[in-house]
Design a protein around this motif. Structure first.
Motif, short mmCIF file in Angstrom:
data_model
loop_
_atom_site.label_atom_id
_atom_site.label_comp_id
_atom_site.label_asym_id
_atom_site.label_seq_id
_atom_site.Cartn_x
_atom_site.Cartn_y
_atom_site.Cartn_z
N GLU A 111 0.82 -1.20 0.00
CA GLU A 111 0.00 0.00 0.00
C GLU A 111 0.86 1.26 0.00
OE1 GLU A 111 -3.39 2.00 2.87
OE2 GLU A 111 -3.03 -0.17 2.99
N SER A 145 2.78 1.74 -3.54
CA SER A 145 2.03 1.67 -4.79
C SER A 145 2.07 3.04 -5.46
CB SER A 145 0.59 1.22 -4.52
OG SER A 145 -0.07 2.16 -3.71
N PRO A 146 1.90 3.10 -6.76
CA PRO A 146 1.98 4.39 -7.47
C PRO A 146 0.99 5.40 -6.92
CG PRO A 146 1.94 2.56 -9.03
CD PRO A 146 1.68 1.98 -7.68
N GLY A 147 1.47 6.58 -6.64
CA GLY A 147 0.64 7.67 -6.16
C GLY A 147 0.39 7.67 -4.66
N ALA A 148 0.92 6.68 -3.96
CA ALA A 148 0.69 6.60 -2.51
C ALA A 148 1.70 7.47 -1.77
CB ALA A 148 0.81 5.16 -2.03
N CYS A 149 1.32 7.93 -0.59
CA CYS A 149 2.19 8.70 0.28
C CYS A 149 2.53 7.81 1.48
CB CYS A 149 1.50 9.98 0.73
SG CYS A 149 2.48 10.95 1.89
#
Length: 122
Positions: free
Chosen positions: A27, A30-34
């Protein structure tokens, strides 16, 4: 006689299973996660998330020495006929490694250099 107050609450040293760690890492990265937001949501330190990732990458990178390794043959595929490249510009051998890495060995390379490069890849 003195009075003692005992504060109880959740245990500070928590334990996460491998599945929970992998879920949080998947989680978080993953792409775009902070990473900070994912860590806050799971009540985990961001430093711990990065430590888990580093240990996972190290475990994947180091060879498993406990398992005996039997020598075998490597798969070799012959590519196209090499049209458009001269013989001195085309590599004599291309070795595809894990994670998309590639080593090209040219015919002009000395045997000592090729041997040192292949020894370093072990």
């Amino acid at each position: 006689m003195g009075q003692i107050t005992v504060y109880s609450g959740p245990e500070r040293r928590r334990r996460w299973s491998e599945d929970e760690r992998r879920l949080i890492l998947t989680e978080a990265f993953s792409p775009g996660a902070c990473v900070a937001e994912v860590a806050r949501r799971h009540d985990v330190s961001t430093a711990l998330v990065y430590t888990w990732r580093r240990k996972l990458l190290e475990a994947a990178a180091e060879p498993n020495v406990s398992v005996g390794h039997d020598p075998g043959f490597a798969e070799a595929r012959i590519g196209g006929d090499g049209e458009g490249m001269s013989a001195d510009r085309a590599p004599a051998m291309i070795i595809d490694l894990a994670r998309g890495k590639r080593v090209s060995i040219f015919a002009s390379a000395s045997p000592a250099l090729v041997g040192a490069a292949l020894k370093a890849l072990r």
